[in-house]
Design a protein around this motif. Structure first.
Motif, PDB file in Angstrom:
ATOM      1  N   GLY A 245       0.830  -1.195   0.000  1.00  0.00           N
ATOM      2  CA  GLY A 245       0.000   0.000   0.000  1.00  0.00           C
ATOM      3  C   GLY A 245       0.864   1.244   0.000  1.00  0.00           C
ATOM      4  N   VAL A 246       0.230   2.393  -0.133  1.00  0.00           N
ATOM      5  CA  VAL A 246       0.943   3.664  -0.270  1.00  0.00           C
ATOM      6  C   VAL A 246       0.401   4.672   0.735  1.00  0.00           C
ATOM      7  CG1 VAL A 246       1.529   5.561  -1.829  1.00  0.00           C
ATOM      8  CG2 VAL A 246       1.297   3.231  -2.730  1.00  0.00           C
ATOM      9  N   GLY A 247       1.311   5.450   1.311  1.00  0.00           N
ATOM     10  CA  GLY A 247       0.936   6.554   2.187  1.00  0.00           C
ATOM     11  C   GLY A 247       0.124   6.122   3.378  1.00  0.00           C
ATOM     12  N   GLU A 248      -1.002   6.812   3.592  1.00  0.00           N
ATOM     13  CA  GLU A 248      -1.858   6.513   4.732  1.00  0.00           C
ATOM     14  C   GLU A 248      -2.514   5.148   4.625  1.00  0.00           C
ATOM     15  OE1 GLU A 248      -4.634   9.665   5.127  1.00  0.00           O
ATOM     16  OE2 GLU A 248      -3.126  11.163   5.713  1.00  0.00           O
ATOM     17  N   ARG A 253       1.483  -6.928   6.905  1.00  0.00           N
ATOM     18  CA  ARG A 253       0.816  -8.190   7.209  1.00  0.00           C
ATOM     19  C   ARG A 253       1.855  -9.279   7.468  1.00  0.00           C
ATOM     20  NH1 ARG A 253      -4.476  -9.547   4.061  1.00  0.00           N
ATOM     21  NH2 ARG A 253      -4.996  -7.844   5.478  1.00  0.00           N
ATOM     22  N   ASP A 254       1.683 -10.006   8.558  1.00  0.00           N
ATOM     23  CA  ASP A 254       2.557 -11.142   8.851  1.00  0.00           C
ATOM     24  C   ASP A 254       2.131 -12.328   7.993  1.00  0.00           C
ATOM     25  OD1 ASP A 254       3.900  -9.680  10.788  1.00  0.00           O
ATOM     26  OD2 ASP A 254       2.536 -10.328  12.388  1.00  0.00           O
ATOM     27  N   ALA A 281      13.589   1.889 -13.535  1.00  0.00           N
ATOM     28  CA  ALA A 281      13.494   3.105 -12.724  1.00  0.00           C
ATOM     29  C   ALA A 281      12.305   3.080 -11.769  1.00  0.00           C
ATOM     30  CB  ALA A 281      13.400   4.321 -13.640  1.00  0.00           C
ATOM     31  N   SER A 282      11.361   2.167 -11.947  1.00  0.00           N
ATOM     32  CA  SER A 282      10.173   2.125 -11.097  1.00  0.00           C
ATOM     33  C   SER A 282      10.524   1.688  -9.676  1.00  0.00           C
ATOM     34  CB  SER A 282       9.132   1.191 -11.696  1.00  0.00           C
ATOM     35  OG  SER A 282       9.698  -0.083 -11.936  1.00  0.00           O
ATOM     36  N   GLU A 283       9.599   1.971  -8.755  1.00  0.00           N
ATOM     37  CA  GLU A 283       9.828   1.687  -7.343  1.00  0.00           C
ATOM     38  C   GLU A 283       9.186   0.358  -6.940  1.00  0.00           C
ATOM     39  OE1 GLU A 283      11.606   3.420  -5.179  1.00  0.00           O
ATOM     40  OE2 GLU A 283      12.153   4.944  -6.660  1.00  0.00           O
ATOM     41  N   PRO A 284       9.752  -0.344  -5.945  1.00  0.00           N
ATOM     42  CA  PRO A 284       9.109  -1.561  -5.430  1.00  0.00           C
ATOM     43  C   PRO A 284       7.718  -1.240  -4.882  1.00  0.00           C
ATOM     44  CG  PRO A 284      11.361  -1.370  -4.622  1.00  0.00           C
ATOM     45  CD  PRO A 284      11.034  -0.075  -5.282  1.00  0.00           C
ATOM     46  N   ASN A 285       6.771  -2.146  -5.086  1.00  0.00           N
ATOM     47  CA  ASN A 285       5.422  -1.933  -4.556  1.00  0.00           C
ATOM     48  C   ASN A 285       5.116  -2.810  -3.344  1.00  0.00           C
ATOM     49  OD1 ASN A 285       5.588  -4.109  -6.259  1.00  0.00           O
ATOM     50  ND2 ASN A 285       3.721  -3.667  -7.412  1.00  0.00           N
ATOM     51  N   PHE A 286       6.083  -3.633  -2.932  1.00  0.00           N
ATOM     52  CA  PHE A 286       5.982  -4.420  -1.704  1.00  0.00           C
ATOM     53  C   PHE A 286       7.347  -4.412  -1.020  1.00  0.00           C
ATOM     54  CE2 PHE A 286       2.938  -6.229  -4.674  1.00  0.00           C
ATOM     55  CZ  PHE A 286       1.784  -6.361  -3.920  1.00  0.00           C
ATOM     56  N   ARG A 336      -4.115 -11.969   0.619  1.00  0.00           N
ATOM     57  CA  ARG A 336      -5.010 -10.856   0.303  1.00  0.00           C
ATOM     58  C   ARG A 336      -4.282  -9.519   0.299  1.00  0.00           C
ATOM     59  NH1 ARG A 336      -7.709 -14.624  -1.731  1.00  0.00           N
ATOM     60  NH2 ARG A 336      -9.538 -13.307  -2.168  1.00  0.00           N
ATOM     61  N   LEU A 337      -3.089  -9.506  -0.323  1.00  0.00           N
ATOM     62  CA  LEU A 337      -2.348  -8.257  -0.449  1.00  0.00           C
ATOM     63  C   LEU A 337      -2.783  -7.473  -1.687  1.00  0.00           C
ATOM     64  CD1 LEU A 337       1.268  -9.369   0.573  1.00  0.00           C
ATOM     65  CD2 LEU A 337      -0.677  -8.725   2.002  1.00  0.00           C
ATOM     66  N   PHE A 338      -3.600  -8.095  -2.533  1.00  0.00           N
ATOM     67  CA  PHE A 338      -4.228  -7.386  -3.638  1.00  0.00           C
ATOM     68  C   PHE A 338      -5.671  -7.060  -3.232  1.00  0.00           C
ATOM     69  CE2 PHE A 338      -1.173 -10.363  -5.607  1.00  0.00           C
ATOM     70  CZ  PHE A 338      -0.334  -9.448  -6.231  1.00  0.00           C
ATOM     71  N   THR A 339      -6.222  -6.016  -3.800  1.00  0.00           N
ATOM     72  CA  THR A 339      -7.593  -5.622  -3.476  1.00  0.00           C
ATOM     73  C   THR A 339      -8.570  -6.389  -4.360  1.00  0.00           C
ATOM     74  OG1 THR A 339      -6.845  -3.400  -2.891  1.00  0.00           O
ATOM     75  CG2 THR A 339      -9.209  -3.700  -3.301  1.00  0.00           C
ATOM     76  N   PRO A 340      -9.431  -7.229  -3.789  1.00  0.00           N
ATOM     77  CA  PRO A 340     -10.381  -7.985  -4.619  1.00  0.00           C
ATOM     78  C   PRO A 340     -11.292  -7.047  -5.412  1.00  0.00           C
ATOM     79  CG  PRO A 340     -10.337  -8.794  -2.354  1.00  0.00           C
ATOM     80  CD  PRO A 340      -9.587  -7.514  -2.363  1.00  0.00           C
TER      81      PRO A 340
END
Length: 425
Positions: A245-248, A253-254, A281-286, A336-340
């Motif tokens: 996730g990003v920001g706020e 998750r364990d 050049a992109s940033e990691p998302n996890f 469930r680290l992706f949004t269904p």
């Protein structure tokens, strides 16, 4: 005539060299602690070689005084010094100590070859060099406990790895392992950790050098051996967590034990390179967190499959194969680290919604496999997967369908047409 003159000149030069190297110790005989410039002075005149102190921090010398008489001079002329006498098969040895905050300084005075040479002594800091594969390492050494003449008789002798050296005391209630351990622990210079056959010594200053001391002894005498312990191979961890996730909206998750083990094993075996010229050049998302290690995971949907790059620290980068990338996506999907895109509450009422999580990569065996919106042939067809496609599987339903994740969307395929890569024909 010319030959005689040349001989006289040569003798004169030799005399000059000898005069510069040796002489009377008018200021006393000094010994320097190996870990500092702290010195003791034996208030005695004797012939010494001036190069000895520079090289070894002490002297070999000749005197008619007794060992005990010299001990009294040292304690009398040097403040804050304690002394204790030890004796073994080699002979007697006086150990001198001085407390300096959390560090203890050590010096030894003993007779050189007491069985063969009269009136020769060694006064030196308690240390010897150890020959390592890439350098010589100066090591605090309890010379008062050692009965090996090779180490005691010459300050220049070096310890060799994996070589047995005699040690012991004539009267002691302690084992050599206990006495060595106590000596190093009280020095304040090392961390000492007990092991099955001895102890592990870790230098607190010199790059954390580690040495394994092993002992073979009986009745106060025996042998000690020093070795360099083989580096332990890192083991997969059963504890791992993922930041996503990003920001706020960022969450942590364990992972379950099996997923943590599988993911950490892949990360430990990743072929990291410090060549970042081809890194996207992109940033990691996890971010995967295992102990104190943090791995940035760039998991993206590319060319109808998963692509995965791993960042480790500031200078390491590795890429995963398609099968590995699908397995990572499967593990993340199972947790469930992706949004269904839709809730199971939208499924038909008569459909069993129980899903057993699993994170795996599987291969399509059908010529064309339909991907549906829920686990039933009544589900909407979202797309078709060609044969041999690697799929990120994140669960299995009670009615024999696999839950998969495509581009962050949860979808379903019949379990009859997927196999693990190892069983693929």
């Amino acid at each position: 005539m010319k030959k005689s003159l040349a001989l006289l000149l040569a003798l004169a030069m030799l005399a000059s060299v000898l005069t510069g190297c040796s002489g009377k110790s008018d200021g006393g005989i000094q010994a320097r602690a190996f870990d500092s410039d702290e010195t003791l002075v034996l208030d005695l005149k004797a012939d010494v070689n001036s190069g000895d102190f520079v090289s070894y921090g002490g002297y070999q010398f000749e005197t008619g005084k007794s060992l005990d008489a010299m001990q009294k001079l040292i304690v009398k002329k040097n403040s804050g010094i304690a002394s204790a006498k030890f004796e073994n098969d080699y002979g007697p040895c006086w150990l001198f100590t001085k407390e300096d905050g959390s560090v203890t300084h050590y010096w030894c005075l003993y007779q050189k070859e007491p069985q063969n040479i009269k009136d020769w002594y060694i006064f030196v800091g308690a240390h010897r060099e150890l020959r390592l594969a890439d350098r010589n390492y100066d090591l605090l050494l309890p010379l008062h406990l050692i009965s090996d003449s090779y180490l005691r008789d010459n300050m220049a002798d070096r310890l060799e790895l994996d070589t047995a050296y005699a040690c012991g005391l004539l009267e002691t209630e302690n084992t050599m392992q206990e006495l060595f351990y106590s000596f190093y622990a009280s020095s304040g210079l090392y961390t000492v950790t007990g092991s099955e056959q001895g102890f592990l010594l870790t230098d607190r200053q010199s790059g954390g050098q580690q040495l394994q001391f092993s002992f073979n002894e009986s009745g106060g005498t025996g042998w000690f051996t020093i070795s360099v312990p083989a580096p332990e191979e890192p083991e997969p961890s059963a504890v791992a967590s993922v930041e996503y996730g990003v920001g706020e909206d960022a969450l942590t998750r364990d992972l379950p034990e099996n997923d943590a083990l599988a993911l950490s094993e892949m990360l430990l075996n990743a072929n990291f390179s410090d060549d970042l010229s081809s890194v996207p050049a992109s940033e990691p998302n996890f971010t995967v967190i295992i102990g104190e290690d943090r791995y940035g995971v760039e998991l993206i949907w590319k060319d109808d499959t998963w692509d995965c790059g791993i960042f480790y620290g500031e200078s390491g980068y590795a890429t995963f194969t398609t099968e590995q990338a699908c397995r990572v996506a499967g593990i993340f999907g199972a947790n469930r680290l992706f949004t269904p895109d839709e809730s199971v509450s939208d499924w038909p009422a008569d459909l069993d919604t129980e899903i057993t999580p699993m994170g795996a990569c599987m291969i399509v065996t059908a010529t064309s496999l339909n991907v549906r919106s829920f686990p039933s042939t009544n589900g909407d067809i979202l797309q078709s997967l060609p044969q041999n496609t690697a799929v990120a599987v994140c669960g299995k339903t009670a009615n024999n369908w696999y839950e998969i994740v495509l581009n962050g969307i949860y979808a379903y395929v019949s379990a009859d047409y997927l196999v693990t890569p190892t069983t693929k024909q």
